[in-house]
Design a protein around this motif. Sequence first.
Motif, PDB file in Angstrom:
ATOM      1  N   UNK A  52      -5.137  -3.743   0.636  1.00  0.00           N
ATOM      2  CA  UNK A  52      -4.152  -2.693   0.897  1.00  0.00           C
ATOM      3  C   UNK A  52      -2.821  -3.094   0.285  1.00  0.00           C
ATOM      4  N   UNK A  53      -2.037  -2.108  -0.039  1.00  0.00           N
ATOM      5  CA  UNK A  53      -0.680  -2.324  -0.523  1.00  0.00           C
ATOM      6  C   UNK A  53       0.258  -1.654   0.465  1.00  0.00           C
ATOM      7  N   UNK A  54       1.221  -2.437   0.936  1.00  0.00           N
ATOM      8  CA  UNK A  54       2.185  -1.924   1.898  1.00  0.00           C
ATOM      9  C   UNK A  54       3.594  -2.208   1.401  1.00  0.00           C
ATOM     10  N   UNK A  55       4.556  -1.531   1.984  1.00  0.00           N
ATOM     11  CA  UNK A  55       5.940  -1.801   1.658  1.00  0.00           C
ATOM     12  C   UNK A  55       6.350  -3.154   2.196  1.00  0.00           C
ATOM     13  N   UNK A  56       7.160  -3.879   1.427  1.00  0.00           N
ATOM     14  CA  UNK A  56       7.637  -5.181   1.880  1.00  0.00           C
ATOM     15  C   UNK A  56       7.629  -6.194   0.754  1.00  0.00           C
ATOM     16  N   UNK A  57       8.018  -7.387   1.070  1.00  0.00           N
ATOM     17  CA  UNK A  57       8.086  -8.440   0.059  1.00  0.00           C
ATOM     18  C   UNK A  57       9.372  -8.331  -0.738  1.00  0.00           C
ATOM     19  N   UNK A  58       9.617  -9.313  -1.563  1.00  0.00           N
ATOM     20  CA  UNK A  58      10.893  -9.351  -2.283  1.00  0.00           C
ATOM     21  C   UNK A  58      10.963  -8.340  -3.422  1.00  0.00           C
ATOM     22  N   UNK A  59       9.846  -7.730  -3.808  1.00  0.00           N
ATOM     23  CA  UNK A  59       9.875  -6.729  -4.873  1.00  0.00           C
ATOM     24  C   UNK A  59       9.519  -5.328  -4.394  1.00  0.00           C
TER      25      UNK A  59
END
Length: 130
Positions: A52-59
Amino acid sequence: MTAETVASTSSAPPEEGVREGNEQLVRLTEPAGGKVRALVARDRQGEYLRVAITGGGCNGLSYNLAFVQAAKRGDIRVRTGGATVLVDPKTALYLKGTVIDYSDRMIGGGFKFTNPNARASCSCGESFSV
């Protein structure tokens, strides 16, 4: 290419609302497939790897991996690298063409994503932007 393009019909009757996909969506290399199979056998927490891809992380966007027992309605199921990967339709839009590799090196090891849709990624490779 849309998420619909990478989903195809299988000769086996699919689970209700689950589509069969192919490696144009996501592909596990042999080392990644081997690690997924080993983790499934060891942990017995689920037979499928959900990407899955979720919002977040440094990018802005982050990859999330989890083992699950069953597919959800709308999922795309991809058999690759000797394992089965599940992807939801929203994630499929960001994941198209991604190759997941695995390295067991002490430094810099783990699952690595090569995503042709990413315009930038962080140095650890766990987040990206499009």
